[in-house]
Design a protein around this motif. Structure first.
Motif, PDB file in Angstrom:
ATOM      1  N   TYR A 193       1.068  46.797  54.238  1.00 13.49           N
ATOM      2  CA  TYR A 193       0.499  48.130  54.077  1.00 13.49           C
ATOM      3  C   TYR A 193      -0.118  48.581  55.392  1.00 13.49           C
ATOM      4  CZ  TYR A 193       1.102  48.243  49.006  1.00 13.49           C
ATOM      5  OH  TYR A 193       1.649  48.275  47.740  1.00 13.49           O
ATOM      6  N   LEU A 194       0.126  49.854  55.742  1.00  6.13           N
ATOM      7  CA  LEU A 194      -0.411  50.417  56.975  1.00  6.13           C
ATOM      8  C   LEU A 194      -1.030  51.774  56.678  1.00  6.13           C
ATOM      9  CD1 LEU A 194       2.534  49.644  59.439  1.00  6.13           C
ATOM     10  CD2 LEU A 194       0.431  48.332  59.136  1.00  6.13           C
ATOM     11  N   PRO A 195      -2.159  52.090  57.327  1.00  5.95           N
ATOM     12  CA  PRO A 195      -2.803  53.396  57.089  1.00  5.95           C
ATOM     13  C   PRO A 195      -2.146  54.497  57.920  1.00  5.95           C
ATOM     14  CG  PRO A 195      -4.136  52.076  58.577  1.00  5.95           C
ATOM     15  CD  PRO A 195      -2.969  51.199  58.177  1.00  5.95           C
ATOM     16  N   LEU A 196      -1.950  55.647  57.307  1.00  5.13           N
ATOM     17  CA  LEU A 196      -1.314  56.777  57.970  1.00  5.13           C
ATOM     18  C   LEU A 196      -2.224  57.343  59.055  1.00  5.13           C
ATOM     19  CD1 LEU A 196       1.050  58.872  57.971  1.00  5.13           C
ATOM     20  CD2 LEU A 196      -0.332  60.209  56.350  1.00  5.13           C
ATOM     21  N   ASN A 197      -1.631  57.605  60.233  1.00  7.56           N
ATOM     22  CA  ASN A 197      -2.321  58.258  61.357  1.00  7.56           C
ATOM     23  C   ASN A 197      -3.541  57.485  61.848  1.00  7.56           C
ATOM     24  OD1 ASN A 197      -0.495  60.426  61.405  1.00  7.56           O
ATOM     25  ND2 ASN A 197      -1.652  61.532  59.843  1.00  7.56           N
ATOM     26  N   GLU A 198      -3.557  56.194  61.632  1.00  9.07           N
ATOM     27  CA  GLU A 198      -4.620  55.344  62.175  1.00  9.07           C
ATOM     28  C   GLU A 198      -3.999  54.263  63.051  1.00  9.07           C
ATOM     29  OE1 GLU A 198      -7.312  53.785  59.315  1.00  9.07           O
ATOM     30  OE2 GLU A 198      -8.147  55.750  58.776  1.00  9.07           O
ATOM     31  N   LYS A 199      -4.616  54.024  64.201  1.00  4.77           N
ATOM     32  CA  LYS A 199      -4.079  53.055  65.148  1.00  4.77           C
ATOM     33  C   LYS A 199      -4.302  51.639  64.633  1.00  4.77           C
ATOM     34  CE  LYS A 199      -4.678  53.897  69.468  1.00  4.77           C
ATOM     35  NZ  LYS A 199      -5.302  54.028  70.822  1.00  4.77           N
ATOM     36  N   VAL A 200      -3.234  50.853  64.615  1.00  4.57           N
ATOM     37  CA  VAL A 200      -3.276  49.483  64.112  1.00  4.57           C
ATOM     38  C   VAL A 200      -2.938  48.537  65.261  1.00  4.57           C
ATOM     39  CG1 VAL A 200      -2.355  47.842  62.436  1.00  4.57           C
ATOM     40  CG2 VAL A 200      -2.547  50.272  61.832  1.00  4.57           C
ATOM     41  N   LEU A 258      12.736  38.871  55.335  1.00  4.42           N
ATOM     42  CA  LEU A 258      12.565  40.316  55.210  1.00  4.42           C
ATOM     43  C   LEU A 258      11.158  40.646  54.740  1.00  4.42           C
ATOM     44  CD1 LEU A 258      15.917  40.969  53.291  1.00  4.42           C
ATOM     45  CD2 LEU A 258      15.555  41.056  55.767  1.00  4.42           C
ATOM     46  N   PHE A 259      10.788  41.905  54.905  1.00  7.42           N
ATOM     47  CA  PHE A 259       9.529  42.393  54.337  1.00  7.42           C
ATOM     48  C   PHE A 259       9.625  43.903  54.180  1.00  7.42           C
ATOM     49  CE2 PHE A 259       9.008  42.320  58.911  1.00  7.42           C
ATOM     50  CZ  PHE A 259       8.347  43.502  59.233  1.00  7.42           C
ATOM     51  N   THR A 260       8.715  44.444  53.388  1.00  9.39           N
ATOM     52  CA  THR A 260       8.656  45.880  53.142  1.00  9.39           C
ATOM     53  C   THR A 260       7.406  46.441  53.793  1.00  9.39           C
ATOM     54  OG1 THR A 260       9.812  45.631  51.034  1.00  9.39           O
ATOM     55  CG2 THR A 260       8.574  47.664  51.353  1.00  9.39           C
ATOM     56  N   VAL A 261       7.525  47.636  54.349  1.00 11.54           N
ATOM     57  CA  VAL A 261       6.386  48.321  54.967  1.00 11.54           C
ATOM     58  C   VAL A 261       6.094  49.582  54.171  1.00 11.54           C
ATOM     59  CG1 VAL A 261       5.486  49.389  57.059  1.00 11.54           C
ATOM     60  CG2 VAL A 261       7.047  47.439  57.232  1.00 11.54           C
ATOM     61  N   LYS A 262       4.836  49.724  53.768  1.00 12.12           N
ATOM     62  CA  LYS A 262       4.408  50.940  53.066  1.00 12.12           C
ATOM     63  C   LYS A 262       3.336  51.625  53.909  1.00 12.12           C
ATOM     64  CE  LYS A 262       5.359  49.684  48.233  1.00 12.12           C
ATOM     65  NZ  LYS A 262       6.272  50.808  47.967  1.00 12.12           N
ATOM     66  N   VAL A 263       3.640  52.822  54.365  1.00 10.20           N
ATOM     67  CA  VAL A 263       2.662  53.636  55.082  1.00 10.20           C
ATOM     68  C   VAL A 263       2.009  54.559  54.068  1.00 10.20           C
ATOM     69  CG1 VAL A 263       2.302  55.326  56.907  1.00 10.20           C
ATOM     70  CG2 VAL A 263       4.004  53.512  57.208  1.00 10.20           C
ATOM     71  N   VAL A 264       0.702  54.374  53.884  1.00  3.21           N
ATOM     72  CA  VAL A 264      -0.036  55.099  52.847  1.00  3.21           C
ATOM     73  C   VAL A 264      -1.259  55.756  53.480  1.00  3.21           C
ATOM     74  CG1 VAL A 264       0.765  53.560  51.011  1.00  3.21           C
ATOM     75  CG2 VAL A 264      -1.352  53.022  52.243  1.00  3.21           C
ATOM     76  N   SER A 265      -1.961  56.537  52.703  1.00  6.35           N
ATOM     77  CA  SER A 265      -3.178  57.176  53.194  1.00  6.35           C
ATOM     78  C   SER A 265      -4.238  56.106  53.469  1.00  6.35           C
ATOM     79  CB  SER A 265      -3.708  58.163  52.158  1.00  6.35           C
ATOM     80  OG  SER A 265      -4.130  57.478  50.990  1.00  6.35           O
ATOM     81  N   PRO A 266      -5.218  56.396  54.333  1.00  9.72           N
ATOM     82  CA  PRO A 266      -6.278  55.414  54.593  1.00  9.72           C
ATOM     83  C   PRO A 266      -7.004  54.976  53.331  1.00  9.72           C
ATOM     84  CG  PRO A 266      -6.313  57.143  56.259  1.00  9.72           C
ATOM     85  CD  PRO A 266      -5.322  57.567  55.213  1.00  9.72           C
ATOM     86  N   GLN A 267      -7.155  55.885  52.369  1.00  8.70           N
ATOM     87  CA  GLN A 267      -7.824  55.506  51.128  1.00  8.70           C
ATOM     88  C   GLN A 267      -6.988  54.487  50.343  1.00  8.70           C
ATOM     89  OE1 GLN A 267      -7.221  58.651  52.131  1.00  8.70           O
ATOM     90  NE2 GLN A 267      -9.293  59.220  52.797  1.00  8.70           N
ATOM     91  N   GLU A 268      -5.686  54.733  50.241  1.00  2.60           N
ATOM     92  CA  GLU A 268      -4.815  53.790  49.542  1.00  2.60           C
ATOM     93  C   GLU A 268      -4.770  52.443  50.276  1.00  2.60           C
ATOM     94  OE1 GLU A 268      -1.053  55.388  47.705  1.00  2.60           O
ATOM     95  OE2 GLU A 268      -1.562  57.087  49.005  1.00  2.60           O
ATOM     96  N   TYR A 269      -4.842  52.492  51.590  1.00  3.41           N
ATOM     97  CA  TYR A 269      -4.844  51.253  52.372  1.00  3.41           C
ATOM     98  C   TYR A 269      -6.069  50.402  52.026  1.00  3.41           C
ATOM     99  CZ  TYR A 269      -5.236  48.221  56.484  1.00  3.41           C
ATOM    100  OH  TYR A 269      -5.370  47.145  57.322  1.00  3.41           O
ATOM    101  N   GLN A 270      -7.220  51.023  51.978  1.00  4.44           N
ATOM    102  CA  GLN A 270      -8.429  50.283  51.637  1.00  4.44           C
ATOM    103  C   GLN A 270      -8.377  49.779  50.192  1.00  4.44           C
ATOM    104  OE1 GLN A 270     -10.752  49.276  53.670  1.00  4.44           O
ATOM    105  NE2 GLN A 270      -9.826  50.357  55.423  1.00  4.44           N
ATOM    106  N   GLN A 271      -7.787  50.580  49.303  1.00  5.83           N
ATOM    107  CA  GLN A 271      -7.630  50.127  47.921  1.00  5.83           C
ATOM    108  C   GLN A 271      -6.748  48.884  47.843  1.00  5.83           C
ATOM    109  OE1 GLN A 271      -6.129  53.510  45.767  1.00  5.83           O
ATOM    110  NE2 GLN A 271      -8.024  54.706  45.995  1.00  5.83           N
ATOM    111  N   GLN A 272      -5.701  48.825  48.681  1.00  3.50           N
ATOM    112  CA  GLN A 272      -4.827  47.658  48.687  1.00  3.50           C
ATOM    113  C   GLN A 272      -5.574  46.420  49.171  1.00  3.50           C
ATOM    114  OE1 GLN A 272      -1.976  47.007  47.488  1.00  3.50           O
ATOM    115  NE2 GLN A 272      -1.607  44.999  48.420  1.00  3.50           N
ATOM    116  N   LEU A 273      -6.410  46.568  50.188  1.00  4.96           N
ATOM    117  CA  LEU A 273      -7.202  45.424  50.650  1.00  4.96           C
ATOM    118  C   LEU A 273      -8.171  44.963  49.567  1.00  4.96           C
ATOM    119  CD1 LEU A 273      -8.039  46.292  54.384  1.00  4.96           C
ATOM    120  CD2 LEU A 273      -5.987  45.268  53.383  1.00  4.96           C
ATOM    121  N   THR A 274      -8.758  45.907  48.852  1.00  6.08           N
ATOM    122  CA  THR A 274      -9.654  45.549  47.741  1.00  6.08           C
ATOM    123  C   THR A 274      -8.875  44.829  46.645  1.00  6.08           C
ATOM    124  OG1 THR A 274     -11.032  47.487  48.207  1.00  6.08           O
ATOM    125  CG2 THR A 274     -11.257  46.468  46.031  1.00  6.08           C
TER     126      THR A 274
END
Length: 322
Positions: A193-200, A258-274
């Motif tokens: 999971y990656l946050p949209l428009n945030e530098k990683v 293989l792996f899958t990449v999901k680019v989501v909103s920053p809020q969804e990204y934090q929800q995934q970590l939780t």
């Protein structure tokens, strides 16, 4: 034998009729205009973004990807320009210097022409130097590390799947927040999971052999090398689901890495970590040859940071040796 190397004497070169000269002049102008139009079309199309002008590349999905796309397009434009020049010279010679036009069996031969030899030696060197300059400039920009990342992920390539340690920087050996992880298997590929428009910031490590972390939609890949931390930054710019894979032959199950990449909103990204924390996936799994994260002592991290900063034998924590 004549001076032209043939028993047949050359027929005198007669002056073509005015109408013939005019026709030849129109043909030359037509060829020149067509070549110019083709060059303008290719150069202008490099500024657009569609399946044709991308020349086989996928639609960029990160802020850094257009840099790579433009380098790719520029290389093709240079290749087309050189090809058009060579094709033009071949066609022009075949049409306007044919035997039936001038009546000469074998034209005078040219050899030991120093200016021409210097020209066809210098021009390729200049072309290669220009391509090298733009490649090195873009590579330096793409591998530049800044201190303003919003997220840090340690990617562990292992035979034959991936581990993603969130909020961990393998280059410093320290967490950047509450650490959680996601690990996959060849049969059950993981999801990154990656946050949209945030530098990683990505730090890449491996416990076994060389792998290569590749997300085609980001137009970028980097090797995952045992005993070394490779790192880069990336800013996802388009929401969506993308594929990722290993681009280095790493063993019998390489094709299943293989792996899958999901680019989501920053809020969804934090929800995934939780969510990962709620599943008990806290802390960090092995970070490759660097050892596992130990909050009591980060000195277990003995990987050298590189290739761009791993100098003078310093390891990832700034100490001496590996």
């Amino acid at each position: 034998m004549s001076q032209y190397g043939s028993e047949r004497r050359p027929r005198p070169l007669s002056d073509p009729a005015p109408g013939r000269r005019a026709t030849a002049s129109r043909k030359r102008r037509l060829v020149a205009r067509a070549a110019l139009a083709a060059a303008v079309l290719v150069a202008a199309s490099g500024c657009t973004n569609n399946a044709f002008t991308r020349l086989g590349f996928p639609d960029p999905a990160s802020a850094e990807a257009p840099t790579i796309l433009h380098l790719w397009q520029g290389s093709w434009i240079a290749a087309f320009a050189v090809g058009a020049l060579m094709w033009g010279l071949i066609i022009w010679t075949s049409i306007f210097h044919r035997r039936s036009r001038h009546g000469i069996e074998v034209p005078p031969q040219t050899r030991y022409n120093i200016p021409i030899e210097l020209l066809y030696t210098a021009v390729p060197l200049i072309m290669v130097s220009v391509l090298f300059y733009f490649t090195a400039k873009d590579e330096s920009m793409l591998l530049k590390i800044t201190p303003d990342q919003q997220a840090s992920i340690n990617v562990v390539g292992r035979q034959w799947s991936w581990t993603f340690n969130y909020n961990y920087d393998a280059a410093t050996g320290k967490p950047t927040g509450d650490m959680v992880y996601e690990a996959g298997t060849p049969g059950v590929p993981p999801t990154l999971y990656l946050p949209l428009n945030e530098k990683v910031k990505f730090t890449l490590t491996s416990p076994d052999v060389i792998h290569s972390f590749w997300i085609p939609a980001f137009l970028f890949k980097l090797d995952v090398v045992p005993g070394r931390v490779n790192q880069f930054e990336l800013t996802p710019s388009r929401e969506g689901t993308y594929i990722g894979e290993c681009a280095e032959l790493c063993g019998v199950d390489h094709s299943r890495m293989l792996f899958t990449v999901k680019v989501v909103s920053p809020q969804e990204y934090q929800q995934q970590l939780t969510q990962l924390a709620a599943e008990g996936k806290t802390g960090g799994l092995t970070v490759g040859g660097c050892g596992a994260y130990n909050p009591a002592s980060v000195s277990v991290n003995a990987c050298r940071v590189g290739p761009e900063t791993g100098v003078k034998g310093q390891n990832a924590t700034g100490g001496a040796g590996w």
